[in-house]
Design a protein around this motif. Structure first.
Motif, PDB file in Angstrom:
ATOM      1  N   LEU A   1       0.826  -1.207   0.000  1.00  0.00           N
ATOM      2  CA  LEU A   1       0.000   0.000   0.000  1.00  0.00           C
ATOM      3  C   LEU A   1       0.861   1.258   0.000  1.00  0.00           C
ATOM      4  O   LEU A   1       0.544   2.230  -0.680  1.00  0.00           O
ATOM      5  CB  LEU A   1      -0.939  -0.007   1.209  1.00  0.00           C
ATOM      6  CG  LEU A   1      -2.057  -1.047   1.176  1.00  0.00           C
ATOM      7  CD1 LEU A   1      -2.823  -1.047   2.486  1.00  0.00           C
ATOM      8  CD2 LEU A   1      -2.990  -0.801   0.006  1.00  0.00           C
TER       9      LEU A   1
ATOM     10  N   THR B   1       0.252   4.955   5.779  1.00  0.00           N
ATOM     11  CA  THR B   1      -0.274   4.041   6.802  1.00  0.00           C
ATOM     12  C   THR B   1       0.436   4.281   8.126  1.00  0.00           C
ATOM     13  O   THR B   1       1.511   4.858   8.177  1.00  0.00           O
ATOM     14  CB  THR B   1      -0.066   2.569   6.392  1.00  0.00           C
ATOM     15  OG1 THR B   1       1.325   2.307   6.304  1.00  0.00           O
ATOM     16  CG2 THR B   1      -0.733   2.259   5.061  1.00  0.00           C
TER      17      THR B   1
ATOM     18  N   LEU C   1      -7.675  -1.302  -3.816  1.00  0.00           N
ATOM     19  CA  LEU C   1      -6.255  -1.522  -3.550  1.00  0.00           C
ATOM     20  C   LEU C   1      -6.020  -2.884  -2.893  1.00  0.00           C
ATOM     21  O   LEU C   1      -5.064  -3.580  -3.222  1.00  0.00           O
ATOM     22  CB  LEU C   1      -5.707  -0.413  -2.663  1.00  0.00           C
ATOM     23  CG  LEU C   1      -5.578   0.962  -3.310  1.00  0.00           C
ATOM     24  CD1 LEU C   1      -5.248   2.015  -2.266  1.00  0.00           C
ATOM     25  CD2 LEU C   1      -4.528   0.936  -4.400  1.00  0.00           C
TER      26      LEU C   1
END
Length: 80
Positions: free
Chosen positions: A32, A39, A69
């Motif tokens: 990600l 994150t 995603l």
């Protein structure tokens, strides 16, 4: 190829993503991040092998975008 369960929950201002296993959580979080998603650090959930991290909710990070995603990763099995 093995799959692992991933749970997506909406809490206040964040999306919480819970992943089974440390290695899986690190891989998913790094994937990600490579796609430009900011994150939080990993947090171990007490008494389990589950780990979670957060994504700040914004106009660009709505539920549909995060699900896209997550599903792009073939090893992820998105749980309700």
């Amino acid at each position: 190829m093995f799959t692992y369960p991933v749970r997506l929950k909406n809490y206040q201002n964040d999306w919480h993503i819970t992943v089974d296993g440390h290695r899986n959580a690190v891989r998913l979080r790094d994937t990600l991040r490579q796609r430009g998603v900011t994150t939080s650090r990993l947090q171990e959930l007490d008494g389990t092998s589950n780990y979670s991290f957060r994504i700040a909710r914004s106009t660009q990070m709505n539920q549909f975008r995060i699900q896209q995603l997550l599903r792009a990763n073939q090893q992820v099995r998105l749980m309700g």
